[in-house]
Design an enzyme around this catalytic site. Structure first.
Site, PDB file in Angstrom:
ATOM      1  N   ASP A 180       0.837  -1.199   0.000  1.00 36.84           N
ATOM      2  CA  ASP A 180       0.000   0.000   0.000  1.00 36.84           C
ATOM      3  C   ASP A 180       0.875   1.254   0.000  1.00 36.84           C
ATOM      4  O   ASP A 180       2.101   1.180  -0.088  1.00 36.84           O
ATOM      5  CB  ASP A 180      -1.014  -0.027   1.145  1.00 36.84           C
ATOM      6  CG  ASP A 180      -0.402   0.180   2.532  1.00 36.84           C
ATOM      7  OD1 ASP A 180       0.718   0.728   2.635  1.00 36.84           O
ATOM      8  OD2 ASP A 180      -1.042  -0.197   3.524  1.00 36.84           O
ATOM      9  N   ILE A 203       2.099   3.477   1.980  1.00 38.60           N
ATOM     10  CA  ILE A 203       3.189   3.842   2.900  1.00 38.60           C
ATOM     11  C   ILE A 203       4.143   2.698   3.191  1.00 38.60           C
ATOM     12  O   ILE A 203       5.019   2.822   4.043  1.00 38.60           O
ATOM     13  CB  ILE A 203       2.630   4.408   4.220  1.00 38.60           C
ATOM     14  CG1 ILE A 203       1.769   3.366   4.952  1.00 38.60           C
ATOM     15  CG2 ILE A 203       1.863   5.697   3.963  1.00 38.60           C
ATOM     16  CD1 ILE A 203       1.383   3.786   6.362  1.00 38.60           C
ATOM     17  N   LYS A 204       3.994   1.578   2.500  1.00 40.14           N
ATOM     18  CA  LYS A 204       4.926   0.474   2.715  1.00 40.14           C
ATOM     19  C   LYS A 204       6.275   0.785   2.057  1.00 40.14           C
ATOM     20  O   LYS A 204       6.361   1.603   1.132  1.00 40.14           O
ATOM     21  CB  LYS A 204       4.341  -0.818   2.153  1.00 40.14           C
ATOM     22  CG  LYS A 204       3.103  -1.310   2.898  1.00 40.14           C
ATOM     23  CD  LYS A 204       3.392  -1.580   4.354  1.00 40.14           C
ATOM     24  CE  LYS A 204       2.245  -2.285   5.074  1.00 40.14           C
ATOM     25  NZ  LYS A 204       1.008  -1.525   5.121  1.00 40.14           N
ATOM     26  N   PRO A 205       7.349   0.132   2.512  1.00 39.16           N
ATOM     27  CA  PRO A 205       8.662   0.384   1.909  1.00 39.16           C
ATOM     28  C   PRO A 205       8.681   0.185   0.395  1.00 39.16           C
ATOM     29  O   PRO A 205       9.405   0.885  -0.311  1.00 39.16           O
ATOM     30  CB  PRO A 205       9.569  -0.627   2.626  1.00 39.16           C
ATOM     31  CG  PRO A 205       8.943  -0.767   3.979  1.00 39.16           C
ATOM     32  CD  PRO A 205       7.456  -0.718   3.723  1.00 39.16           C
TER      33      PRO A 205
END
Length: 388
Positions: A186, A188-190
């Site tokens: 999603d 904001i994931k790395p």
């Protein structure tokens, strides 16, 4: 075209990191006219498998969809129990409920906020069909000591590795350890696809079933359906495919991921150094040598946590709380049970701003503000801490 990033600034709790070629990749896919599952999705799956060192990866629309399909692939259903830590995003539990199964909530280790093999062993019941370790913050969870016991009882391990793409479990990456592993991509994931997820299947047959299930149970690929007069629906399925537009973003992100992973580790170490001398702030251990950190979480005394949170926000620093315990949520009240460690840490945890756009000076400002909130002589916090 110009990439426009979030205006929320370095003190945002989290934000996506873009490499600058995502728009060009999207434009290329837009020109093809194929926006559902397509060649770009297939290529992303191939790239993911190569990076993880596995035979196959099945890309899906979200991390929650990945968990839902993985549980169904493990034959989890009505009347079953799935062991899951309460300290996780509610998506973990909603995926369990979507199968008709029930959550069996467990405690966590306060030092890591991860479930342990002992926690899972203590929670096993005749109805246990799967266990869902949550790789909190990106840290791998080691269940090797109970792997044989789980296998003998035909209990599947479905890893919620939403935080853990790129992390290591021993000499293998998370996802390459032979269990059903689910990732989230999603915003904001790395590694972000804008939104997306993936499942690492255990067998080729499981991969085939997952691919059917993500596309409404239809067995034939798009190219065959386009040239045929009919198609067959083989089983229960959902509209969980990953679009080519999202896959295009993911491929750019994956190409640049090693630099992002290194930057996240560097930022976490910078935080660790800055927090070392701040009284009443304890950093959650992520095993940073083996982890691509998703966030930076500290524990502060419960008596002042909410006040510290408010002071940070008043200073423009968006601290967060990951997560409110699920066994205390109204939706899951039927499965609530005493979890003393979880209930204790739930009142202590704070997530500090953490994303690759942070500079060392930003971390210095954040931790200085945190230290003042915890130790400032003119604040109510000092009285609440008994002058410590």
């Amino acid at each position: 075209m110009t990439i426009v990033t979030s205006p929320s600034g370095p003190a945002a709790n989290a934000r996506p990191f873009l490499h600058g070629t995502e728009l060009a990749a999207i434009e290329h896919v837009l020109a093809t006219g194929q926006y559902g599952h397509g060649p770009e999705t297939d290529a992303f799956e191939h790239d993911l498998a190569a990076y993880l060192g596995v035979d196959d990866v099945v890309a899906v629309a979200t991390g929650t969809a990945a968990l839902h399909l993985a549980l169904l692939a493990a034959r989890v259903g009505l009347g079953d129990e799935v062991i899951v830590p309460s300290l996780t995003f509610c998506a973990s539990v909603q995926a369990i409920r979507a199968t008709g199964a029930e959550p069996r909530f467990t405690d966590v280790n306060p030092d890591t906020l991860c479930v342990t093999a002992d926690h899972i062993t203590a929670a096993l019941s005749p109805r246990t069909r799967a266990v869902m370790p949550v790789l909190y913050g990106g840290r791998a969870v080691d269940l090797t000591t109970i792997a044989t016991q789980l296998a003998e009882r035909d209990i599947a391990v479905v890893e919620d590795a939403a935080h853990a793409f790129g992390s290591w479990h021993g000499e293998r990456r998370v996802g390459a350890t032979g269990v059903l592993t689910c990732f989230s991509f999603d915003a904001i994931k790395p590694l972000t696809c804008g939104d997306g997820g993936a499942i690492v299947p255990r067998t080729p047959e499981e991969a085939r079933r997952l691919r059917r299930a993500r596309l409404l149970g239809i067995g034939s690929p798009r190219e065959q359906r386009a040239a045929a007069v009919s198609y067959e629906v083989h089983e229960l399925g959902f509209r969980y495919h990953l679009s080519t537009l999202h896959a295009a973003i993911g491929r750019v992100q994956l190409a640049g991921f090693p630099a992002v992973a290194a930057r996240r580790q560097q930022l976490w170490r910078t935080y660790a150094a800055a927090l070392a001398d701040i009284p009443n702030a304890t950093l959650i251990d992520l095993d940073i040598e083996n982890t691509v950190p998703f966030h930076c979480v500290i524990r502060v005394p419960a008596a002042v946590r909410d006040a510290v949170h408010a002071q940070l926000h008043a200073a423009g620093i968006q601290a967060g709380v990951h997560y409110p315990p699920n066994h205390l949520q109204p939706a899951f009240a039927a499965w609530s049970r005493p979890l003393p460690a979880t209930e204790a840490v739930a009142g202590e945890i704070l997530s500090l701003p953490f994303h690759p756009d942070l500079a060392d000076d930003d971390i210095g400002q954040i931790t200085t503000t945190l230290a003042a909130a915890l130790t400032g002589p003119s604040t109510l916090l000092t009285d609440q801490l008994g002058g410590r």
